[in-house]
Scaffold this motif. Sequence first.
Motif, short mmCIF file in Angstrom:
data_model
loop_
_atom_site.label_atom_id
_atom_site.label_comp_id
_atom_site.label_asym_id
_atom_site.label_seq_id
_atom_site.Cartn_x
_atom_site.Cartn_y
_atom_site.Cartn_z
N ALA A 13 36.58 -26.71 -8.26
CA ALA A 13 36.40 -25.30 -7.90
C ALA A 13 34.98 -24.84 -8.24
CB ALA A 13 37.42 -24.44 -8.63
N MET A 14 34.48 -25.22 -9.42
CA MET A 14 33.12 -24.83 -9.82
C MET A 14 32.07 -25.45 -8.90
SD MET A 14 33.13 -24.77 -13.99
CE MET A 14 33.91 -26.37 -14.19
N ILE A 15 32.29 -26.70 -8.53
CA ILE A 15 31.35 -27.39 -7.64
C ILE A 15 31.31 -26.71 -6.28
CG2 ILE A 15 30.99 -29.51 -6.32
CD1 ILE A 15 31.90 -31.06 -8.81
N LEU A 16 32.47 -26.34 -5.75
CA LEU A 16 32.53 -25.68 -4.44
C LEU A 16 31.82 -24.32 -4.47
CD1 LEU A 16 36.18 -26.51 -3.31
CD2 LEU A 16 34.04 -27.48 -2.44
N VAL A 17 32.02 -23.58 -5.55
CA VAL A 17 31.35 -22.28 -5.68
C VAL A 17 29.84 -22.47 -5.73
CG1 VAL A 17 30.96 -20.32 -7.23
CG2 VAL A 17 33.29 -21.11 -6.77
N ALA A 18 29.38 -23.44 -6.54
CA ALA A 18 27.95 -23.67 -6.68
C ALA A 18 27.33 -24.13 -5.36
CB ALA A 18 27.70 -24.72 -7.77
N LEU A 19 28.00 -25.03 -4.65
CA LEU A 19 27.47 -25.54 -3.39
C LEU A 19 27.44 -24.46 -2.32
CD1 LEU A 19 29.07 -29.11 -3.16
CD2 LEU A 19 26.72 -28.50 -3.82
N THR A 20 28.46 -23.63 -2.29
CA THR A 20 28.50 -22.54 -1.30
C THR A 20 27.36 -21.56 -1.53
OG1 THR A 20 30.92 -22.71 -1.10
CG2 THR A 20 29.89 -20.66 -0.36
N ALA A 21 27.17 -21.16 -2.79
CA ALA A 21 26.07 -20.23 -3.10
C ALA A 21 24.72 -20.87 -2.81
CB ALA A 21 26.16 -19.81 -4.57
N GLU A 22 24.60 -22.16 -3.13
CA GLU A 22 23.35 -22.86 -2.89
C GLU A 22 23.05 -22.95 -1.39
OE1 GLU A 22 20.25 -24.60 -2.99
OE2 GLU A 22 21.28 -26.51 -3.05
N TRP A 23 24.08 -23.14 -0.59
CA TRP A 23 23.91 -23.21 0.86
C TRP A 23 23.33 -21.90 1.41
CZ3 TRP A 23 24.15 -26.43 4.98
CH2 TRP A 23 24.24 -25.84 6.25
N PHE A 24 23.92 -20.79 0.98
CA PHE A 24 23.45 -19.49 1.46
C PHE A 24 22.08 -19.13 0.89
CE2 PHE A 24 28.02 -18.88 2.36
CZ PHE A 24 27.93 -18.43 3.66
N VAL A 89 17.60 -28.81 -5.47
CA VAL A 89 18.59 -28.14 -6.33
C VAL A 89 19.90 -28.93 -6.30
CG1 VAL A 89 20.01 -26.09 -6.62
CG2 VAL A 89 17.58 -25.84 -6.17
N ILE A 90 20.30 -29.39 -5.11
CA ILE A 90 21.49 -30.24 -5.03
C ILE A 90 21.28 -31.50 -5.85
CG2 ILE A 90 22.93 -31.63 -3.50
CD1 ILE A 90 23.50 -28.72 -3.21
N TRP A 91 20.08 -32.08 -5.78
CA TRP A 91 19.76 -33.28 -6.55
C TRP A 91 19.97 -33.02 -8.05
CZ3 TRP A 91 16.43 -34.68 -10.45
CH2 TRP A 91 16.21 -36.05 -10.63
N ALA A 92 19.48 -31.88 -8.52
CA ALA A 92 19.66 -31.54 -9.94
C ALA A 92 21.14 -31.38 -10.28
CB ALA A 92 18.90 -30.25 -10.26
N PHE A 93 21.89 -30.75 -9.38
CA PHE A 93 23.34 -30.63 -9.60
C PHE A 93 23.99 -32.01 -9.67
CE2 PHE A 93 23.74 -26.22 -7.36
CZ PHE A 93 23.22 -25.60 -8.48
N ILE A 94 23.63 -32.89 -8.74
CA ILE A 94 24.24 -34.21 -8.69
C ILE A 94 23.96 -34.99 -9.98
CG2 ILE A 94 24.13 -36.48 -7.56
CD1 ILE A 94 23.72 -35.00 -4.91
N VAL A 95 22.72 -34.94 -10.44
CA VAL A 95 22.38 -35.64 -11.68
C VAL A 95 23.25 -35.14 -12.83
CG1 VAL A 95 20.59 -35.92 -13.46
CG2 VAL A 95 20.01 -36.21 -11.05
N THR A 96 23.38 -33.83 -12.94
CA THR A 96 24.15 -33.24 -14.03
C THR A 96 25.63 -33.56 -13.89
OG1 THR A 96 22.55 -31.42 -14.09
CG2 THR A 96 24.62 -31.11 -15.27
N TRP A 97 26.19 -33.33 -12.71
CA TRP A 97 27.62 -33.56 -12.51
C TRP A 97 27.98 -35.03 -12.64
CZ3 TRP A 97 27.55 -30.26 -7.40
CH2 TRP A 97 27.46 -28.91 -7.75
N ALA A 98 27.18 -35.91 -12.04
CA ALA A 98 27.48 -37.34 -12.10
C ALA A 98 27.38 -37.86 -13.53
CB ALA A 98 26.54 -38.12 -11.19
N THR A 99 26.42 -37.35 -14.29
CA THR A 99 26.30 -37.74 -15.69
C THR A 99 27.55 -37.35 -16.46
OG1 THR A 99 23.89 -37.50 -15.66
CG2 THR A 99 24.96 -37.46 -17.82
#
Length: 215
Positions: A13-24, A89-99
């Motif tokens: 749920a948190m990932i979807l919210v972050a990605l949606t906001a990042e898209w807009f 920004v997505i790259w930074a999210f991916i690094v954090t989430w994947a870690t």
Amino acid sequence: MSEVALRSVAGVAMILVALTAEWFGGTVFAVLVAAAATLMYYEWSRLVRGWGLEWHVGGFFYALIPALALLWVRERAGQPIADKGFALVIWAFIVTWATDIGAFFAGRHFGGPRLAPSISPAKTLSGVAGGVVAATVMAGVWAVITGVHWAWLLLAPLFSLSAVAGDLFESWLKRRAGVKDAGAIIPGHGGVLDRLDGLVPVAVLTGGAVLVGLA
């Protein structure tokens, strides 16, 4: 619902919210980032209550600087997907989430020596290794797909280690404050600070890398 299931549902749920906001981007992303930074500072202030003014001032910048870094990187150029700011920004999210995800599952599966038992007894060296590998692979794939500078392939494992350091720092804060979680707003995860502690250094370092010309 099991702990793993609860963490997974809340995490998705948190990932979807972050990605949606990042898209807009724009105001939508700015509002989300501002809300997250505000909650982080609120939780920080509760943790350091009675520690002195310098801790509150430090917490203000702890929440503010990564927020500004994300907003600056995101709004550097034009349209979503083709925009390098969006991609980074997505790259930074991916690094954090994947870690975080890689460390969680690798640590549970392999166990082994503890990383810093006096600070965070649950963290293991196998978890760190799993998190770094997951971040390197996932962020590397995203970097290749989006065509950002090749240096981001090399930065992924280094920034992943910074996410681990950010997590350890927040664990130390909680241990000093004598609490298990910084908050209770996110089911299965604790507070906003508990979830964004790894993103803090990654966001700042990403902003710094873009500032020196990597895009």
